[in-house]
Design an enzyme around this catalytic site. Structure first.
Site, PDB file in Angstrom:
ATOM      1  N   GLU A  17       2.756  -6.778  13.497  1.00  0.00           N
ATOM      2  CA  GLU A  17       1.663  -6.882  14.474  1.00  0.00           C
ATOM      3  C   GLU A  17       1.015  -8.268  14.361  1.00  0.00           C
ATOM      4  OE1 GLU A  17      -1.420  -4.037  13.717  1.00  0.00           O
ATOM      5  OE2 GLU A  17      -2.299  -4.242  15.703  1.00  0.00           O
TER       6      GLU A  17
ATOM      7  N   ARG B 121       0.822  -1.216   0.000  1.00  0.00           N
ATOM      8  CA  ARG B 121       0.000   0.000   0.000  1.00  0.00           C
ATOM      9  C   ARG B 121       0.859   1.271   0.000  1.00  0.00           C
ATOM     10  NH1 ARG B 121      -2.844  -3.753   2.831  1.00  0.00           N
ATOM     11  NH2 ARG B 121      -1.797  -3.177   4.754  1.00  0.00           N
TER      12      ARG B 121
HETATM   13  P1  AMP Z   1       4.078  -2.469  11.831  1.00  0.00           P
HETATM   14  O1  AMP Z   1       5.334  -3.068  11.293  1.00  0.00           O
HETATM   15  O2  AMP Z   1       3.560  -3.206  13.031  1.00  0.00           O
HETATM   16  O3  AMP Z   1       4.201  -0.990  12.051  1.00  0.00           O
HETATM   17  O4  AMP Z   1       2.947  -2.701  10.713  1.00  0.00           O
HETATM   18  C1  AMP Z   1       2.822  -1.829   9.637  1.00  0.00           C
HETATM   19  C2  AMP Z   1       2.595  -2.565   8.358  1.00  0.00           C
HETATM   20  O5  AMP Z   1       1.619  -3.589   8.478  1.00  0.00           O
HETATM   21  C3  AMP Z   1       2.067  -1.608   7.295  1.00  0.00           C
HETATM   22  O6  AMP Z   1       2.609  -2.002   6.038  1.00  0.00           O
HETATM   23  C4  AMP Z   1       0.575  -1.786   7.346  1.00  0.00           C
HETATM   24  O7  AMP Z   1       0.024  -1.703   6.058  1.00  0.00           O
HETATM   25  C5  AMP Z   1       0.369  -3.165   7.960  1.00  0.00           C
HETATM   26  N1  AMP Z   1      -0.554  -3.161   9.097  1.00  0.00           N
HETATM   27  C6  AMP Z   1      -0.239  -3.457  10.384  1.00  0.00           C
HETATM   28  N2  AMP Z   1      -1.306  -3.381  11.180  1.00  0.00           N
HETATM   29  C7  AMP Z   1      -2.328  -2.989  10.397  1.00  0.00           C
HETATM   30  C8  AMP Z   1      -3.706  -2.698  10.645  1.00  0.00           C
HETATM   31  N3  AMP Z   1      -4.239  -2.796  11.881  1.00  0.00           N
HETATM   32  N4  AMP Z   1      -4.472  -2.303   9.593  1.00  0.00           N
HETATM   33  C9  AMP Z   1      -3.941  -2.195   8.360  1.00  0.00           C
HETATM   34  N5  AMP Z   1      -2.652  -2.457   8.058  1.00  0.00           N
HETATM   35  C10 AMP Z   1      -1.851  -2.854   9.061  1.00  0.00           C
END
Ligand code: AMP
Length: 173
Positions: free
Chosen positions: A97, A60
């Site tokens: 996550e 995205r």
């Molecule tokens: P993080 O590494 O935990 O900051 O996760 C960020 C990445 O995972 C980004 O590329 C987001 O598109 C995706 N992502 C993580 N959690 C979500 C969520 N709750 N909703 C949408 N995309 C998420």
């Protein structure tokens, strides 16, 4: 303006795993005016920042980074999931996550000292963007900022990233 964009972001419960509330930006992307507003918000924040390269996180991040790079007149560097990039590359692993993963970048995609802006749609724990920062640093890029449409504030991702550069997010939840 931010309220209108927020109205086009929907929560999908238990996707892709139980307990995760997924922020689905596809309705915002599908609305031409909303998409324009999103790109303009990023543009207005970074138009004076002399960015050489936007590093976009699959997938995205690609969608927001590409029109922004066009408007800023700078290049794009792809940070991709493993196995997608064809030429010589480097890799960083990270925890998500909802799971673990890795990002790769072409070794010749950034020149020493180039001013780099990292773009993704959403900041959660910051693990993905930290991996992106490590890749850019290994290539000796100068990280100016990391920018996100959405930040999930309670996960404190920005504190993990602040040592790498400015952390900018427009919609906080
Ligand atoms: P993080 O590494 O935990 O900051 O996760 C960020 C990445 O995972 C980004 O590329 C987001 O598109 C995706 N992502 C993580 N959690 C979500 C969520 N709750 N909703 C949408 N995309 C998420």
């Amino acid at each position: 303006m931010y309220e209108k964009i927020k109205q086009h972001i929907r929560d999908i419960k238990d996707f892709p795993k139980p307990g995760i509330v997924f922020k689905d930006i596809t309705p915002a992307l599908a609305d031409g005016q909303c998409l324009q507003q999103i790109v303009d918000i990023f543009y207005n924040r970074f138009k004076g920042a002399k960015i050489d390269k936007i590093a976009v996180i699959e997938s995205r991040g690609f969608l927001l980074g590409a029109p922004l790079a066009y408007k800023l007149g700078c290049g794009i560097v792809l940070l991709r999931k493993p196995g997608k990039l064809p030429s010589e590359k480097i890799k960083e692993y990270y925890n998500l996550e909802y799971g673990s993963a890795a990002l790769e970048v072409h070794s010749d995609s950034i020149k020493t000292g180039e001013r780099v802006l990292i773009i993704d749609d959403l900041l959660a724990t910051g693990g993905t963007t930290e991996a992106a920062c490590k890749l850019i640093k290994r290539l000796k890029g100068n990280i100016i900022a990391m920018a996100f449409l959405i930040e999930l504030s309670e996960l404190s991702g920005s504190s993990k990233l602040s040592s790498y550069g400015d952390v900018v997010s427009f919609l906080k939840y």
